[in-house]
Design a protein around this motif. Structure first.
Motif, mmCIF file in Angstrom:
data_model
loop_
_atom_site.group_PDB
_atom_site.id
_atom_site.type_symbol
_atom_site.label_atom_id
_atom_site.label_comp_id
_atom_site.label_asym_id
_atom_site.label_seq_id
_atom_site.Cartn_x
_atom_site.Cartn_y
_atom_site.Cartn_z
ATOM 1 N N ARG A 83 -20.019 75.051 -53.400
ATOM 2 C CA ARG A 83 -20.080 74.838 -54.848
ATOM 3 C C ARG A 83 -21.407 74.257 -55.313
ATOM 4 O O ARG A 83 -21.670 74.189 -56.509
ATOM 5 N N GLN A 84 -22.235 73.860 -54.365
ATOM 6 C CA GLN A 84 -23.513 73.256 -54.740
ATOM 7 C C GLN A 84 -24.631 74.281 -54.919
ATOM 8 O O GLN A 84 -25.731 73.930 -55.366
ATOM 9 N N TYR A 85 -24.352 75.531 -54.593
ATOM 10 C CA TYR A 85 -25.388 76.561 -54.662
ATOM 11 C C TYR A 85 -24.875 77.757 -55.458
ATOM 12 O O TYR A 85 -23.804 78.291 -55.187
ATOM 13 N N SER A 86 -25.648 78.162 -56.440
ATOM 14 C CA SER A 86 -25.315 79.343 -57.230
ATOM 15 C C SER A 86 -25.529 80.596 -56.392
ATOM 16 O O SER A 86 -26.109 80.545 -55.298
ATOM 17 N N VAL A 87 -25.089 81.733 -56.928
ATOM 18 C CA VAL A 87 -25.290 83.002 -56.227
ATOM 19 C C VAL A 87 -26.777 83.255 -56.017
ATOM 20 O O VAL A 87 -27.207 83.689 -54.943
ATOM 21 N N GLN A 88 -27.579 82.963 -57.034
ATOM 22 C CA GLN A 88 -29.030 83.156 -56.939
ATOM 23 C C GLN A 88 -29.642 82.243 -55.876
ATOM 24 O O GLN A 88 -30.528 82.662 -55.115
ATOM 25 N N GLN A 89 -29.170 81.011 -55.819
ATOM 26 C CA GLN A 89 -29.679 80.067 -54.822
ATOM 27 C C GLN A 89 -29.270 80.484 -53.407
ATOM 28 O O GLN A 89 -30.045 80.330 -52.465
ATOM 29 N N GLN A 90 -28.066 81.022 -53.267
ATOM 30 C CA GLN A 90 -27.632 81.494 -51.958
ATOM 31 C C GLN A 90 -28.470 82.691 -51.503
ATOM 32 O O GLN A 90 -28.815 82.809 -50.325
ATOM 33 N N THR A 91 -28.804 83.555 -52.448
ATOM 34 C CA THR A 91 -29.683 84.680 -52.119
ATOM 35 C C THR A 91 -31.044 84.175 -51.661
ATOM 36 O O THR A 91 -31.627 84.693 -50.701
ATOM 37 N N ALA A 92 -31.543 83.139 -52.330
ATOM 38 C CA ALA A 92 -32.834 82.560 -51.963
ATOM 39 C C ALA A 92 -32.779 81.949 -50.565
ATOM 40 O O ALA A 92 -33.754 82.035 -49.795
ATOM 41 N N LEU A 93 -31.643 81.338 -50.214
ATOM 42 C CA LEU A 93 -31.495 80.774 -48.875
ATOM 43 C C LEU A 93 -31.548 81.888 -47.822
ATOM 44 O O LEU A 93 -32.180 81.734 -46.773
ATOM 45 N N GLY A 94 -30.891 83.005 -48.129
ATOM 46 C CA GLY A 94 -30.931 84.133 -47.204
ATOM 47 C C GLY A 94 -32.328 84.690 -47.057
ATOM 48 O O GLY A 94 -32.759 85.046 -45.953
ATOM 49 N N ASP A 95 -33.060 84.744 -48.146
ATOM 50 C CA ASP A 95 -34.448 85.235 -48.094
ATOM 51 C C ASP A 95 -35.318 84.284 -47.275
ATOM 52 O O ASP A 95 -36.208 84.724 -46.526
ATOM 53 N N HIS A 96 -35.067 82.988 -47.424
ATOM 54 C CA HIS A 96 -35.823 81.983 -46.663
ATOM 55 C C HIS A 96 -35.559 82.147 -45.167
ATOM 56 O O HIS A 96 -36.496 82.115 -44.353
ATOM 57 N N LYS A 97 -34.301 82.349 -44.815
ATOM 58 C CA LYS A 97 -33.973 82.586 -43.409
ATOM 59 C C LYS A 97 -34.680 83.829 -42.902
ATOM 60 O O LYS A 97 -35.202 83.865 -41.783
ATOM 61 N N ASN A 98 -34.714 84.881 -43.731
ATOM 62 C CA ASN A 98 -35.343 86.128 -43.309
ATOM 63 C C ASN A 98 -36.839 85.946 -43.070
ATOM 64 O O ASN A 98 -37.404 86.535 -42.144
ATOM 65 N N GLU A 99 -37.469 85.142 -43.887
ATOM 66 C CA GLU A 99 -38.895 84.867 -43.682
ATOM 67 C C GLU A 99 -39.125 84.188 -42.334
ATOM 68 O O GLU A 99 -40.080 84.519 -41.617
ATOM 69 N N MET A 100 -38.249 83.258 -41.986
ATOM 70 C CA MET A 100 -38.366 82.584 -40.692
ATOM 71 C C MET A 100 -38.152 83.589 -39.560
ATOM 72 O O MET A 100 -38.858 83.570 -38.546
ATOM 73 N N TYR A 101 -37.185 84.474 -39.740
ATOM 74 C CA TYR A 101 -36.886 85.471 -38.718
ATOM 75 C C TYR A 101 -38.058 86.428 -38.515
ATOM 76 O O TYR A 101 -38.430 86.740 -37.370
ATOM 77 N N LEU A 102 -38.644 86.889 -39.604
ATOM 78 C CA LEU A 102 -39.757 87.834 -39.497
ATOM 79 C C LEU A 102 -40.940 87.224 -38.753
ATOM 80 O O LEU A 102 -41.659 87.923 -38.025
ATOM 81 N N LYS A 103 -41.147 85.932 -38.923
ATOM 82 C CA LYS A 103 -42.217 85.261 -38.179
ATOM 83 C C LYS A 103 -41.905 85.257 -36.684
ATOM 84 O O LYS A 103 -42.798 85.421 -35.852
ATOM 85 N N LEU A 104 -40.615 85.085 -36.361
ATOM 86 C CA LEU A 104 -40.217 85.025 -34.958
ATOM 87 C C LEU A 104 -40.371 86.374 -34.258
ATOM 88 O O LEU A 104 -40.658 86.440 -33.065
#
Length: 238
Positions: A83-104
């Motif tokens: 409940r602390q994260y909106s749909v848009q914020q959750q999408t941003a979290l997923g994008d942030h994870k993806n950026e970390m993954y792409l570096k790996l």
């Protein structure tokens, strides 16, 4: 095709187990084609740590094979943070994870292909199987390119087009449709409970690769990718 020191053609394998009804091969990517699950887990672990969510073995197991959005939801749920994260914020979290993954995976190459996979893909092509990649990862085309596997995987399901991702059957139903085959005419290859649930729900013959506890629901169980061969699978189905 070789088994026990003898070469078999597909017609002989068909006689062994009515194997001729199968003509499609549907593949997960991580843990089946390449050992990149560790990079996904490392990135998800980092995201959980940033959110203050305890990274447990149960949480790690649950996100394997999930779509990006579903994995974000699972991590937030584990920390009672939905409940602390909106749909848009959750999408941003997923994008942030993806950026970390792409570096790996920046240095990913054919060296990351698991043992026995190339021989098996050649075996499938020689016996005129249609092949489709059915990964929940939107990065799958990039990873296939970096491993120089494009000639084996001209067909890749786009998970963004699906109403529901794994463990729902949608991705494997679409993969079979891309080959103009029914799911019942296809073999599916997975290494996670989530992926196997999708295969079983779709009606595809589920072939699990890995530890017994993780692939308990598979119809055919193989200890590792080195055991992949049409002869082995035909015998186990029969």
């Amino acid at each position: 095709m070789k088994i026990k020191g003898y070469f078999l053609n597909l017609s002989e394998v068909a006689q062994m187990s009515n194997f001729e009804q199968y003509s499609g091969a549907l593949f997960d990517l991580h843990g089946v084609i390449a050992d990149t699950s560790k990079y996904h887990l490392q990135a998800w672990h980092q995201l959980a740590t940033e959110l203050g969510v305890e990274w447990t073995s149960t949480l790690a197991q649950s996100v394997v094979g999930m779509s990006r959005s579903d994995a974000v939801t699972a991590i937030l749920h584990a920390g009672n943070l939905e409940r602390q994260y909106s749909v848009q914020q959750q999408t941003a979290l997923g994008d942030h994870k993806n950026e970390m993954y792409l570096k790996l995976i920046a240095h990913m190459s054919p060296a990351d292909i698991l043992p026995g996979v190339i021989d098996f893909l050649n075996d499938l092509q020689q016996h005129h199987f249609g092949i489709v990649l059915a990964s929940a990862s939107v990065n799958a085309p990039l990873e296939i390119q970096r491993m120089a596997l494009e000639s084996y995987f001209p067909l890749i399901v786009d998970p963004a087009t699906l109403a529901h991702n794994k463990p729902a059957p949608d991705i494997y139903q679409q993969a079979a449709a891309m080959l103009n085959r029914s799911p019942q005419q296809c073999l599916g290859f997975e290494d996670s409970q989530t992926g196997l649930a999708a295969l079983n729900a779709a009606g595809v013959i589920s072939i699990g690769i890995g530890e017994e506890a993780e692939i308990a629901t598979a119809q055919v169980k193989l200890p590792n990718t080195s055991a992949l061969s049409l002869a082995n699978i035909a015998q186990m189905i029969g």
